[in-house]
Design a protein around this motif. Sequence first.
Motif: not given
Length: 602
Positions: A550-559, A592-601
């Motif tokens: 995809x064109x977006x990098x997605x990261x889920x962070x769980x404590x 808390x749970x985090x969701x991160x999205x960053x578009x790819x270069x």
Amino acid sequence: MPRVKAALVGAVVVVGLGVAVGAGAARAALSAAQDLRQAQAGLSAVRDREVDPDAARSELRRAHALVGSADEALGSWPVDVVAAVPVLGRSLDAERAVTDTADEVLTGALVLTDGLGSIRASAGGVDLAALAAVRQQLGGPAERGRSALDRLRGTSTRLTPPQVGREVTAASAALGPAVDTLERAQAGLGLAEGLLGGAGPRTLMVALQNNAELRGAGGYVSTFGTGRLQDGRLRLDPLRDVIAVADEPERARRVPAPPEFVEDYGPLSADTTIFRSWNMSPHVPDSALVGARVTGALLGTTPDVVVLVDVPALGALAELGGAAVVLPDGSQVSAEELTDALLVDAYARAGDDNDRQIERRAQLRQAAGTVVTRLLGGDLPAAEVLRTLTRLAEGRHVAVWSARPQEQEVLVDLGVAGSVEAPSGGDLLHVSTNNIGGNKLDVYAERQVSVDVRLSAGRADVTQRLSLRNAAPAGLVPYVAGTQAPGTMVDRVELSLPRSASGVTVSVDGAPRPERPSVGASRARLALRTSTSRGATTVVEVRYALELDTEVYRLRLLPQPLATEATVGISVRPADGLTGPSLVERPEPFDSVREVEVRLPR
């Protein structure tokens, strides 16, 4: 000539009318936009929890009125005329779609706040009929909101000013999660009816996790209770000490467990009636399933609902009652002081005296019993209880499991199941430790987690780090410090990675380690043993690559739920030589749970 004059006059009239209509439409659109901005400002305060519940309810009503005013302005005569003109009407169509979606979102939010605000959790139980009424009322706004959102996302912004396209994209991004929340809330209310015995009796186990001796899902289960849920009422039996029901190691029986659980934790007897380690998997659905079966083997009744609660959650829930918690020795502690009282002070007072350790465990049971009594008989607003439980679930301090697959799917979707899995096509960060040193030192651990990501076209190169410092003081009693390696933290560190992670390497304090991940149904698991002496720091580092389609990098962070939260730092940037969006955050509490999205270069 008269015909020409007549035509010119007609043209002037038409143009004049067009200008008037356009001006009227523009004024209406501007007025609507101003109303929407005011509504957004108020809602931002509600979203960021800058106001109390009563003020939030007032702000929702004010925002709903403003959006209604905007909707009325956009439905007025001049706007109708302009909106019917091809191309010219696209901007107005977009604004109408925004107001329609926002109106349904706010209507649904008011249904929830007003409906749940009138329901209370008391000794008589929860009124399931009232819950069902709120769920049914929520159905209309949720369905219409989804329809309006689909219309918004389908609105063409071609041949409109660039700002219109940007605003439509931003509105869709903001309103999409809100519509999702309405749908989840409706599903959650239906779930609550089922879990509370609305469709027949349910059997329940509540497990209290002690964060001083960590397990993957939370902490050592020393206290538990069983009960029955029916028609919104809970009958909970007296809480028990696991020692009173667990089998001795030589008589322990194994229970059926998921293959991954058996592979990872079977060698540690986690799938046996020893009872003490069934929650070693950080993937709570697996741990709870095993815990239910262990309980069934020991007590003869297998619970079909399991709730895991840790000591910090006890403190937060105790605050709902507002009063101090009275311990068996007559001492009183505030809800805020409860964690230290149970995980630090009680151990220090008990020392190695067996009778005092029995008293300490009784304190834990009594504190848990006090909190349960307050929840069941305190006449508490359901909305307040729900907000507290939601916040605790975000930090994984509370998790719920159901033996019924449909209910379990909803629990996962709501984020209260304690599941560990990566977002579709995305990345995952979750680090957990299981204390295998036979001590109670985890309350003194200082954890720092970080993730560093370099993005390129179709690829992410990831480095995750865990820094674990042993800040235990000298002079701890052997029961706390341990007897095998006094004062030393001995852990089974487990890193959960996306299943598609490739080229995985791991090191401890800079030295390469041979361990490699095992790939399961929802995640890859990389486990290794570490030893950290008093005052020392252990650093675990794992590197891997992730192919992205995809064109977006997605990261889920769980404590991992801890007595003292870890910190987490995030750095997501383009690879060297590339340009593009980035996200860099300094270490902050990992609560808390985090969701991160960053578009790819590009």
